[in-house]
Structures are given as structure tokens and as C-alpha cells.
Design an enzyme around this catalytic site. Structure first.
Site, short mmCIF file in Angstrom:
data_model
loop_
_atom_site.label_atom_id
_atom_site.label_comp_id
_atom_site.label_asym_id
_atom_site.label_seq_id
_atom_site.Cartn_x
_atom_site.Cartn_y
_atom_site.Cartn_z
N HIS A 91 0.87 -1.09 -0.09
CA HIS A 91 -0.06 -0.04 -0.03
C HIS A 91 0.81 1.25 -0.07
O HIS A 91 1.96 1.32 0.62
CB HIS A 91 -0.97 0.12 1.19
N ASP A 214 -11.32 2.88 -5.19
CA ASP A 214 -10.60 3.45 -3.99
C ASP A 214 -11.33 4.24 -3.17
O ASP A 214 -11.27 5.37 -2.91
CB ASP A 214 -9.35 4.24 -5.00
#
Length: 254
Positions: A91, A214
Site C-alpha cells: 500500500h 478506491d
């Protein structure tokens, strides 16, 4: 950046809470584990414990404090991830203070932050972490290891022509682009740009691409998603991208 003992305790608590949520809603959720990366000696152990509780992979940053993800201290973690079939999602993370001082300041506070995060720094940080894993020989030692990158590969897919030149210097068995094709899956993070899709398909295969949004930052409408899926040539490719690739990677029955 948590102290090691606190990281171990909180990772276990977070993974138990996530497993409980999946148990309550098994048709809706799967979980990626969080690991005590500031306690490298415990990371592989917690990965295995979380996997036994049903977690389908893990999510990490590109560094913990000053320790980078390719540090040899994490090699046992990657060995365990490969053996257990646990994909590792890297991430994006805000760059270090030193790097922010060198490259991401000089504007107003909000612009400084945006440049260091969603506008550039997050993604370059994640791409660098992934490239360093390749250069460290991680996939030569653990060829079954699978990495997931968001945001169309966090810039890495668009610089492979140059990155391939590193393979010989680093003494790798294969080219950087070959590792990307065989050891990386790419999610789109709600960036439904046909030009990005076409470039991704020029350097990897549709089997490596995974639909994602997202939320709450990029959450396209159903109509936008449908229009984007029209860019795939076959219904089979649309099925792979929409769900089948993710189901295969994370071992989800659909």
C-alpha cells in the site's frame, strides 16, 4: 512505526476483529491481514496465524520506520507468504520526513502534503518498494510469491524499459519486466482510464489485472464501470478483470 510489542498486540487484535467481520458477513467480505512490521521476527508468525483464521493475503507498507521492505529481516515473511499462498499488497505510504524535506516541500502546507501523498509521493514510494524487492532477488528465492500493487502498478509499469537495465547490474535471473509479468497483480483503484488499460496490457496480461475502486476517494458509478468494461475485447477478459482474477489470486469461491 509502533513499538515492537505494541505492534504484535495490535496486529493480532486487528486481525481477529477482521476475521470476526468476515464470519458475520461471509458473502460480502474477505480480509487482508495487518502485520507487526516493526517486529520482523513476529511478522511471518502472525501472517500464518491470520491465514489460519481465513485471511486471504496481507497488506504492508514499503517500510517500517527506517527499515525498508526488502530488508533481509523480512525474508522469512516472504518465504511464508509464498508457501502459504498469501499475496502481499504493498500500500502507498507517505515518504519519510527526510525525503519530504528534500523533495516535497516549498509550497503551502496543503500543497506540500498533496504532493507527498496522492499527487505523487505515495505512488513513487510504493513503486520503489516493489522495485527494490525485485532487485533484492526476492522472487529468485521465492518464485511463488505474489505481490499486488494498486493504481495501475504505482508508476512501475510505465518505466519498465529503463528498469529492465537494472537486471544485469543486480545479477538477477530475469528481467524486471519478467518479474512484473509473473509475480505481480495490478489493481486499477478506480482510475478507469482506457489509455492506462492499453499500456498495462502492453507490458502484462489481462490475467494480472484486477478491478478495484478506491473508496471513498475514487468510486466510479455503475455506468462508468460498464463503459470501461467495453474496452475489453471479449466477455472472458471482462470476466477475468471484473472478478475471476481476484477470486483466483485470493482463493475466493464465486
Amino acid at each position: 512505526p509502533l513499538p515492537a510489542d505494541e505492534a504484535v498486540r495490535l496486529s493480532r487484535a486487528a486481525n481477529d476483529a477482521a476475521a470476526a467481520a468476515v464470519t458475520r458477513h461471509p458473502t460480502r467480505f474477505r480480509a487482508l491481514s495487518t502485520l507487526p512490521m516493526s517486529a520482523p521476527g513476529h511478522a511471518a508468525e502472525e501472517l500464518a496465524r491470520a491465514a489460519a483464521r481465513g485471511h486471504v493475503g496481507t497488506m504492508v507498507y514499503g517500510r517500517s520506520g527506517d527499515r525498508l521492505l526488502d530488508d533481509p529481516a523480512y525474508d522469512d515473511l516472504f518465504a511464508a507468504a509464498a508457501e502459504l499462498g498469501q499475496p502481499v499488497f504493498i500500500h502507498p505510504q507517505i515518504p519519510s520526513d527526510a525525503l519530504r524535506d528534500a523533495s516535497y516541500r516549498g509550497f503551502d502546507q496543503l500543497t506540500d502534503l498533496g504532493l507527498a501523498t496522492f499527487g505523487w509521493g505515495w505512488h513513487l514510494d510504493a513503486a520503489t518498494a516493489a522495485l527494490r524487492l525485485i532487485l533484492r532477488g526476492t522472487f529468485d528465492r521465492h518464485p511463488a510469491l505474489q505481490i499486488v500493487l494498486g493504481h495501475w502498478g504505482e508508476m512501475l509499469l510505465f518505466w519498465l524499459d529503463r528498469a529492465d537495465s537494472l537486471s544485469r547490474i543486480a545479477g538477477l535471473q530475469r528481467s524486471v519486466s519478467d518479474y512484473v509479468r509473473t509475480n505481480f497483480h495490478i489493481t486499477v483503484s478506480g482510475m478507469l482510464n482506457p489509455a492506462l488499460l492499453q499500456h498495462a496490457l502492453s507490458v502484462t496480461t489481462v490475467d494480472r489485472l484486477i478491478f478495484s475502486t478506491d473508496y471513498p476517494f475514487q468510486h466510479p458509478t455503475g455506468e462508468q464501470i460498464s463503459r470501461f468494461l467495453d474496452n475489453f475485447e471479449t466477455e472472458e477478459d471482462r470476466r477475468k478483470f471484473s472478478s475471476a482474477n481476484a477470486a483466483a489470486l485470493f482463493g475466493i469461491e464465486v
